[in-house]
Motif scaffolding. Structure first.
Motif, PDB file in Angstrom:
ATOM      1  N   GLN A 118      34.922  36.221  30.403  1.00 44.78           N
ATOM      2  CA  GLN A 118      36.083  35.957  31.318  1.00 44.78           C
ATOM      3  C   GLN A 118      35.595  35.824  32.535  1.00 44.78           C
ATOM      4  O   GLN A 118      36.279  34.962  32.689  1.00 44.78           O
ATOM      5  N   MET A 119      34.697  36.204  33.039  1.00 48.89           N
ATOM      6  CA  MET A 119      34.119  34.979  33.841  1.00 48.89           C
ATOM      7  C   MET A 119      33.476  33.416  33.589  1.00 48.89           C
ATOM      8  O   MET A 119      33.961  32.612  35.173  1.00 48.89           O
ATOM      9  N   GLN A 120      34.074  33.309  32.880  1.00 50.98           N
ATOM     10  CA  GLN A 120      33.436  32.034  32.241  1.00 50.98           C
ATOM     11  C   GLN A 120      34.263  30.716  32.909  1.00 50.98           C
ATOM     12  O   GLN A 120      34.921  30.329  32.710  1.00 50.98           O
ATOM     13  N   LYS A 121      35.397  31.528  31.703  1.00 50.70           N
ATOM     14  CA  LYS A 121      36.872  31.429  32.008  1.00 50.70           C
ATOM     15  C   LYS A 121      37.736  31.175  32.838  1.00 50.70           C
ATOM     16  O   LYS A 121      38.509  30.394  33.177  1.00 50.70           O
ATOM     17  N   MET A 122      37.407  32.135  34.619  1.00 50.23           N
ATOM     18  CA  MET A 122      37.456  32.079  35.210  1.00 50.23           C
ATOM     19  C   MET A 122      36.655  31.080  35.555  1.00 50.23           C
ATOM     20  O   MET A 122      36.459  31.144  37.244  1.00 50.23           O
ATOM     21  N   GLY A 123      36.426  30.141  35.581  1.00 49.51           N
ATOM     22  CA  GLY A 123      34.896  29.499  36.409  1.00 49.51           C
ATOM     23  C   GLY A 123      35.942  28.792  38.025  1.00 49.51           C
ATOM     24  O   GLY A 123      34.756  28.650  39.414  1.00 49.51           O
ATOM     25  N   GLU A 124      37.063  28.768  38.470  1.00 46.53           N
ATOM     26  CA  GLU A 124      37.614  28.719  39.509  1.00 46.53           C
ATOM     27  C   GLU A 124      37.756  29.891  40.351  1.00 46.53           C
ATOM     28  O   GLU A 124      37.367  29.386  41.933  1.00 46.53           O
ATOM     29  N   VAL A 125      36.813  30.528  40.156  1.00 45.63           N
ATOM     30  CA  VAL A 125      36.351  31.236  41.543  1.00 45.63           C
ATOM     31  C   VAL A 125      34.853  32.137  40.969  1.00 45.63           C
ATOM     32  O   VAL A 125      34.290  32.257  40.500  1.00 45.63           O
ATOM     33  N   ASP A 126      34.088  32.665  41.813  1.00 44.62           N
ATOM     34  CA  ASP A 126      32.843  33.502  42.272  1.00 44.62           C
ATOM     35  C   ASP A 126      32.944  34.908  41.627  1.00 44.62           C
ATOM     36  O   ASP A 126      33.971  35.437  41.716  1.00 44.62           O
ATOM     37  N   PHE A 127      32.168  34.865  40.850  1.00 46.57           N
ATOM     38  CA  PHE A 127      31.926  36.480  40.678  1.00 46.57           C
ATOM     39  C   PHE A 127      31.087  37.846  41.781  1.00 46.57           C
ATOM     40  O   PHE A 127      30.036  37.127  41.103  1.00 46.57           O
ATOM     41  N   GLU A 128      31.068  38.827  41.571  1.00 44.12           N
ATOM     42  CA  GLU A 128      29.561  39.793  41.465  1.00 44.12           C
ATOM     43  C   GLU A 128      29.966  40.521  41.007  1.00 44.12           C
ATOM     44  O   GLU A 128      31.464  42.129  40.670  1.00 44.12           O
ATOM     45  N   LEU A 129      29.898  41.470  40.356  1.00 45.91           N
ATOM     46  CA  LEU A 129      29.526  42.176  39.212  1.00 45.91           C
ATOM     47  C   LEU A 129      28.772  43.753  39.836  1.00 45.91           C
ATOM     48  O   LEU A 129      27.904  43.891  40.025  1.00 45.91           O
ATOM     49  N   ILE A 130      29.201  44.796  40.685  1.00 50.79           N
ATOM     50  CA  ILE A 130      28.845  45.751  40.960  1.00 50.79           C
ATOM     51  C   ILE A 130      28.921  47.570  40.055  1.00 50.79           C
ATOM     52  O   ILE A 130      29.496  47.636  40.213  1.00 50.79           O
ATOM     53  N   PHE A 131      27.291  47.664  39.509  1.00 47.94           N
ATOM     54  CA  PHE A 131      27.107  48.064  38.664  1.00 47.94           C
ATOM     55  C   PHE A 131      26.988  49.854  39.868  1.00 47.94           C
ATOM     56  O   PHE A 131      26.377  49.993  40.194  1.00 47.94           O
TER      57      PHE A 131
END
Ligand code: UDP
Ligand code: MG
Length: 317
Positions: free
Chosen positions: A32-45
């Protein structure tokens, strides 16, 4: 038309005994993160005191992916605590909450983000229109619960709402300004206001593992939410007291007419019942009056903000 700085989406993922699903969830999110390449992500577990290998699973992916951050609780504090910790820890311009069992479909994230980018909303929330994977009893109890809370609470609680939602930073800051300790997120999200768009989706069963909510946990959670968002239970004694007093007055009038004016025989038990109703009603009424003061104190102690601002002229682009 490239912007210099990409938007950052923080995804908060509370986990309690989820060793079987952490890596599967991560694989899905990676796509999903790859699909939305126009944004940066942080995953907080947020590891909520798991007793299995959940933390090790999280560490494994945190080592290979710098976008993965985690908080490890010293014991199980409950999902609400996990959500709060995640919200405080998140650095994103947009903040999302998602269950790790893939019952919240990651693909919706794209639509949520597009909506916040292009439409005048502050939050896109989700609700499931079906409840696959939940027992018959739980379905009925959930339905009854939503009926009751929406009758007795001024804060609207959307039936079937999940915690899965994407919010703008300003809404998250508003939620963080509510400092109360007994937190019921669905109520808080609704209480702060802001503009929310609801997306519906078909609920699916969790990919592995079992639900962390047994009957008693759900029951005490629902009581918590009712106490947190409704003052009606406090005023029950006021209403019952008034009814008792009213009935006893009618009885006294009838007794007076029968006994004193018409000079009929009066059964002493009737007089006694009228007296008992009167005294009982009076005590309940006093309790109700005290409840009003207690309710005011309760609201003061919670110290919620008197108002929250959505926009001022400074936000004009
Ligand atoms: N969860 C948590 N702490 C708890 C209970 C649950 O962090 O004390 C997490 C859990 O790991 C999952 C999410 O909350 O990511 C929702 O839990 P679950 O899927 O068991 O709830 P259900 O879907 O049955 O309502
Ligand atoms: Mg679940």
């Amino acid at each position: 038309m490239r912007k210099e700085k990409k938007d950052l989406i923080s995804v908060i993922v509370p986990c309690y005994n989820e060793e079987e699903v952490v890596s599967k969830y991560y694989e899905e999110m990676k796509k999903q993160m790859q699909k939305m390449g126009e944004v940066d992500f942080e995953l907080i577990f947020v590891n909520d005191g798991s007793k299995d290998q959940t933390l090790e699973e999280i560490k494994k992916i945190a080592r290979i992916d710098k976008r993965v951050r985690f908080i490890d609780f010293s014991r199980n504090f409950g999902k609400e605590a996990g959500i709060l910790a995640g919200l405080e820890y998140a650095q994103g311009d947009y903040i999302c909450m998602m269950d790790v069992d893939l019952q919240d479909p990651p693909y919706l994230l794209e639509e949520m983000y597009d909506t916040l980018k292009n439409e005048d909303y502050d939050c896109v929330a989700s609700r499931s229109i079906s409840r696959h994977g939940y027992s018959f009893l739980r379905k009925i109890l959930t339905k009854t619960y939503y009926k009751i809370i929406n009758i007795i609470s001024k804060t609207e609680i959307m039936p079937g709402a999940r915690d899965f939602r994407l919010m703008k930073r300003k809404m998250v800051d508003a939620i963080l300004s509510l400092k109360e300790v007994n937190r019921y997120s669905k109520g808080l999200f609704s209480w702060v206001g802001f503009k929310t768009k609801w997306l519906t989706f078909e609920n699916t069963e969790r990919i592995a593992g079992t639900t962390k909510w047994n009957f008693w946990r759900l029951f005490s959670y629902s009581i918590e939410s009712i106490v947190g968002f409704s003052l009606v239970p406090l005023f029950l004694s006021l209403v019952v007291g008034l009814i008792f007093l009213f009935i006893s007055f009618i009885m006294f009038i009838v007794l007076f007419i029968k006994g004193v004016i018409l000079d009929y025989f009066i059964n002493p038990f009737t007089t006694l019942s009228a007296l008992i109703l009167f005294v009982g009603g009076f005590i309940l009424l006093s309790l109700g009056i005290m409840s009003k003061y207690l309710a005011n104190t309760y609201l003061e102690v919670k110290n919620r903000p008197v108002y929250l601002i959505r926009e001022t002229e400074k936000d004009l682009k």
